[in-house]
Write an enzyme that holds these catalytic residues in place. Structure first.
Site, short mmCIF file in Angstrom:
data_model
loop_
_atom_site.label_atom_id
_atom_site.label_comp_id
_atom_site.label_asym_id
_atom_site.label_seq_id
_atom_site.Cartn_x
_atom_site.Cartn_y
_atom_site.Cartn_z
N SER A 1 0.95 -1.06 -0.04
CA SER A 1 0.11 0.07 -0.08
C SER A 1 0.75 1.33 0.11
CB SER A 1 -1.14 0.02 1.34
OG SER A 1 -2.09 1.08 1.00
N HIS B 150 -6.99 -6.42 2.30
CA HIS B 150 -5.99 -5.55 1.76
C HIS B 150 -4.73 -5.95 2.22
CE1 HIS B 150 -3.97 -2.15 0.06
NE2 HIS B 150 -3.89 -1.39 1.32
#
Length: 386
Positions: free
Chosen positions: A156, A349
């Protein structure tokens, strides 16, 4: 996943049953254990997964900055691991144990500035340029003018910083680049909703156990083993509070945020200060970094990221939790064979925490395929179809 990261992909994760506290809408809900054996939410030390811990000192014009790193392995290429926003190097703990058992490599997991145990003079500067320079400075401080072969792997926000580092040629011995579940298009689309998610998180936790329990039951981290070591790097004790041993009870629910009182009278301010003191006594843990205050840097992390990634002239790997995350530039680049892509379904995620063995297999296969390292322990490569 961290607040920023979860917001970026909220609504794009694979379908799953609703969880207490997910998306901030259940901030006052109770967390109840289901039938059967109670799970262990106690924290686990970093040394169960890493071999050593060091503080790397970097001197610059503002003074000395100290970066915390965790290391494992003694030979092979260095895998330099960069965590996502709000997380720490400890988010790579279980992955580290998995990859070290599969290939010859060295692990260096770094706490980025304002995260984990890293201490810098200008802690409010989280620009992509500054954090990329930090990575280059840490590499130089560790290895001097002759660094070993290094592969940057980032999740990320950390994936974005890895790309900025690579595109700026700040690591001269760079041999590969891996982004985990970060795509410019998805990230940019979600910027407007980030603050709403951050306001929906608990502000404080009564204990580390409570923080770990929340992370698992809210879906931030779906793997309890990883949460038990990772959450220690996300929260800290509130200043001036008693030690956790003194606290006799664990909070059972997600702590509901109190809206700020806009009244300006002196009595109201005094009462609010007293209430804050009581809150700190009751809830001795809070987040290490206030992500809401980093908003001015969010755009700079992700804008233009896809083209930067595609322009890096080194072997590249993109790991995603879902193929729907691809934006137009990456879709075209993938069709042209400019990078290797692998989708790891049934993950949140925080892919490397939820499925550390699958991520380790993907990274190990990538490194072996490019002849950057050798397998160990009988590891067999399984080459993906994309």
């Amino acid at each position: 996943m961290s607040a920023l990261e979860k917001t970026m992909h909220l609504g794009r994760l694979p379908s799953r049953p609703p969880l207490p506290g997910g998306g901030g809408g259940q901030s006052g809900a109770k967390l109840r254990m289901g039938p059967g054996r109670k799970r262990d939410f106690s924290p686990v030390s970093w040394n169960q997964y890493f071999e050593s811990m060091e503080d790397v000192v970097v001197e610059n014009e503002t003074g000395k900055d100290t970066f915390r790193i965790y290391k494992s392995g003694s030979e092979g290429p260095v895998l330099l691991l960069l965590h996502g926003g709000g997380h720490s190097a400890l988010s790579w703990a279980v992955f580290t144990a998995a990859i070290i058992s599969r290939i010859q490599c060295r692990i260096v997991a770094l706490d980025l500035r304002s995260h984990g145990e890293t201490k810098v003079k200008n802690s409010e500067d989280l620009s992509a340029e500054t954090m990329a320079k930090d990575v280059g400075n840490v590499v130089e401080a560790m290895y001097g003018d002759l660094p070993p072969p290094i592969m940057l792997i980032g999740h990320s926000m950390g994936g974005a910083i890895a790309v900025h580092t690579a595109s700026s040629n700040l690591v001269p011995s760079l041999l590969g680049l891996c982004m985990i579940d970060v795509v410019e298009g998805t990230a940019m689309d979600a910027l407007n909703s980030m603050q709403n998610f951050l306001r929906g998180r608990p502000k404080t936790f009564k204990s580390l156990e409570n923080a770990i329990e929340w992370s698992v039951k809210s879906g931030q981290i779906r793997n309890l083993e990883s949460a038990r070591v990772s959450m220690v790097g996300q929260v800290k004790q509130c200043e001036g509070t008693l030690s956790p041993e003194v606290s006799k009870t664990l909070v059972e629910g997600i702590i509901e945020e109190e809206e700020e009182d806009e009244e300006g009278s002196e009595s109201v301010n005094k009462r609010k200060k007293e209430d804050d003191t009581e809150t700190k006594k009751d809830h001795p843990y809070t987040w290490r970094i206030e992500l809401a205050k980093t908003e001015k840097y969010w755009d700079g992390w992700f804008r233009g990221l896809s083209n930067l990634f595609l322009s890096c002239p080194i072997p590249k790997l993109l790991l995603l939790a879902g193929v729907d995350r691809l934006d137009k530039d990456l879709t075209i680049g993938q069709m042209q064979g400019k990078f290797q892509m692998q989708v790891l379904p049934q993950c949140g995620h925080a892919v490397h925490e939820d499925a550390p063995d699958k991520v380790a297999e993907a990274v190990a296969t990538f490194l072996i395929r490019h002849r950057f390292t050798e397998p160990i322990g009988g590891f067999q490569c399984v080459f993906p179809g994309c």
